[in-house]
Design a protein around this motif. Structure first.
Motif, PDB file in Angstrom:
ATOM      1  N   LEU A  89       0.359  14.047  -2.510  1.00 13.45           N
ATOM      2  CA  LEU A  89       1.192  13.195  -1.663  1.00 13.45           C
ATOM      3  C   LEU A  89       1.795  13.991  -0.502  1.00 13.45           C
ATOM      4  CD1 LEU A  89       2.472  10.419  -1.223  1.00 13.45           C
ATOM      5  CD2 LEU A  89       4.287  11.086  -2.805  1.00 13.45           C
ATOM      6  N   GLN A  90       2.089  15.243  -0.722  1.00 13.73           N
ATOM      7  CA  GLN A  90       2.679  16.082   0.312  1.00 13.73           C
ATOM      8  C   GLN A  90       1.723  16.345   1.465  1.00 13.73           C
ATOM      9  OE1 GLN A  90       2.726  16.839  -3.000  1.00 13.73           O
ATOM     10  NE2 GLN A  90       4.842  16.244  -3.344  1.00 13.73           N
ATOM     11  N   ASN A  91       0.411  16.171   1.242  1.00 15.39           N
ATOM     12  CA  ASN A  91      -0.587  16.407   2.295  1.00 15.39           C
ATOM     13  C   ASN A  91      -0.792  15.208   3.217  1.00 15.39           C
ATOM     14  OD1 ASN A  91      -1.183  19.005   1.541  1.00 15.39           O
ATOM     15  ND2 ASN A  91      -2.893  18.418   0.246  1.00 15.39           N
ATOM     16  N   ILE A  92      -0.272  14.051   2.851  1.00  7.29           N
ATOM     17  CA  ILE A  92      -0.495  12.816   3.606  1.00  7.29           C
ATOM     18  C   ILE A  92       0.659  12.562   4.566  1.00  7.29           C
ATOM     19  CG2 ILE A  92      -0.775  10.318   3.443  1.00  7.29           C
ATOM     20  CD1 ILE A  92      -3.100  11.428   2.123  1.00  7.29           C
ATOM     21  N   LYS A  93       0.332  12.286   5.805  1.00  8.89           N
ATOM     22  CA  LYS A  93       1.330  11.832   6.786  1.00  8.89           C
ATOM     23  C   LYS A  93       1.060  10.359   7.052  1.00  8.89           C
ATOM     24  CE  LYS A  93       1.766  16.297   8.996  1.00  8.89           C
ATOM     25  NZ  LYS A  93       1.737  17.044  10.249  1.00  8.89           N
ATOM     26  N   ARG A  94       2.092   9.552   6.994  1.00  6.58           N
ATOM     27  CA  ARG A  94       1.948   8.110   7.193  1.00  6.58           C
ATOM     28  C   ARG A  94       2.773   7.684   8.399  1.00  6.58           C
ATOM     29  NH1 ARG A  94       2.272   3.291   2.890  1.00  6.58           N
ATOM     30  NH2 ARG A  94       2.504   1.572   4.356  1.00  6.58           N
ATOM     31  N   PHE A  95       2.152   6.809   9.206  1.00  4.29           N
ATOM     32  CA  PHE A  95       2.817   6.264  10.387  1.00  4.29           C
ATOM     33  C   PHE A  95       2.654   4.751  10.359  1.00  4.29           C
ATOM     34  CE2 PHE A  95       0.988  10.398  11.244  1.00  4.29           C
ATOM     35  CZ  PHE A  95       2.064  11.118  11.728  1.00  4.29           C
ATOM     36  N   ASP A  96       3.745   4.020  10.217  1.00  5.80           N
ATOM     37  CA  ASP A  96       3.736   2.557  10.278  1.00  5.80           C
ATOM     38  C   ASP A  96       4.119   2.164  11.692  1.00  5.80           C
ATOM     39  OD1 ASP A  96       3.140   2.467   7.547  1.00  5.80           O
ATOM     40  OD2 ASP A  96       5.246   2.294   6.971  1.00  5.80           O
ATOM     41  N   ILE A  97       3.179   1.585  12.426  1.00  7.99           N
ATOM     42  CA  ILE A  97       3.384   1.275  13.844  1.00  7.99           C
ATOM     43  C   ILE A  97       3.417  -0.252  13.997  1.00  7.99           C
ATOM     44  CG2 ILE A  97       2.569   1.706  16.189  1.00  7.99           C
ATOM     45  CD1 ILE A  97       0.880   4.044  14.891  1.00  7.99           C
ATOM     46  N   LEU A 125       0.836  -1.200   0.000  1.00  7.87           N
ATOM     47  CA  LEU A 125       0.000   0.000   0.000  1.00  7.87           C
ATOM     48  C   LEU A 125       0.872   1.252   0.000  1.00  7.87           C
ATOM     49  CD1 LEU A 125      -2.825   1.257   0.111  1.00  7.87           C
ATOM     50  CD2 LEU A 125      -2.675   1.137   2.608  1.00  7.87           C
ATOM     51  N   PRO A 126       1.156   1.797  -1.187  1.00  7.20           N
ATOM     52  CA  PRO A 126       1.961   3.016  -1.220  1.00  7.20           C
ATOM     53  C   PRO A 126       1.144   4.231  -0.787  1.00  7.20           C
ATOM     54  CG  PRO A 126       1.363   2.351  -3.446  1.00  7.20           C
ATOM     55  CD  PRO A 126       0.842   1.296  -2.513  1.00  7.20           C
ATOM     56  N   THR A 127       1.805   5.167  -0.156  1.00  7.50           N
ATOM     57  CA  THR A 127       1.145   6.394   0.284  1.00  7.50           C
ATOM     58  C   THR A 127       0.557   7.148  -0.906  1.00  7.50           C
ATOM     59  OG1 THR A 127       2.695   6.485   2.131  1.00  7.50           O
ATOM     60  CG2 THR A 127       1.471   8.503   1.646  1.00  7.50           C
ATOM     61  N   SER A 128       1.202   7.052  -2.052  1.00 10.06           N
ATOM     62  CA  SER A 128       0.691   7.727  -3.246  1.00 10.06           C
ATOM     63  C   SER A 128      -0.693   7.203  -3.638  1.00 10.06           C
ATOM     64  CB  SER A 128       1.660   7.560  -4.410  1.00 10.06           C
ATOM     65  OG  SER A 128       1.862   6.194  -4.702  1.00 10.06           O
TER      66      SER A 128
END
Length: 101
Positions: free
Chosen positions: A55-63, A42-45
């Motif tokens: 893409l610049q508006n999305i923050k991703r956190f892999d926990i 699952l790419p953030t894009s």
């Protein structure tokens, strides 16, 4: 042939407000194996494309300790504004749940 839907591969997807200007979407994978598969496929894009934002508006956190992938993004309209169609941010999870991996 239909590919695997994200919602069918994880335990739960939840979305909610993160204040009046942000949304947060949590993907509860349920196991380390499912978590690793989602992180890898699952790419953030793809998430940005699904929600119609950059893409610049999305923050991703892999926990990894919780087997959760979390995304935060600005709400398209301020919570409670006259054109706000989802006051609590709960319907965004369905959009992510339906994407194919």
């Amino acid at each position: 042939m239909r590919l695997a839907r994200l919602g069918d591969q994880v335990q739960k997807i939840r979305s909610k407000n993160a204040g009046p200007f942000w949304l947060t979407i949590d993907i509860f994978c349920g196991s380390q194996e499912a978590y690793e598969a989602i992180v890898a496929t699952l790419p953030t894009s793809r998430v940005a494309q699904t929600f119609g934002t950059s893409l610049q508006n999305i923050k991703r956190f892999d926990i990894s300790q919780l087997h959760v992938v979390k995304f935060s993004l600005p709400r398209p309209t301020v919570q409670g504004a006259p054109n706000d169609r989802d006051m609590h941010g709960a319907s965004w999870a369905a959009l992510l749940s339906d994407i194919d991996l």
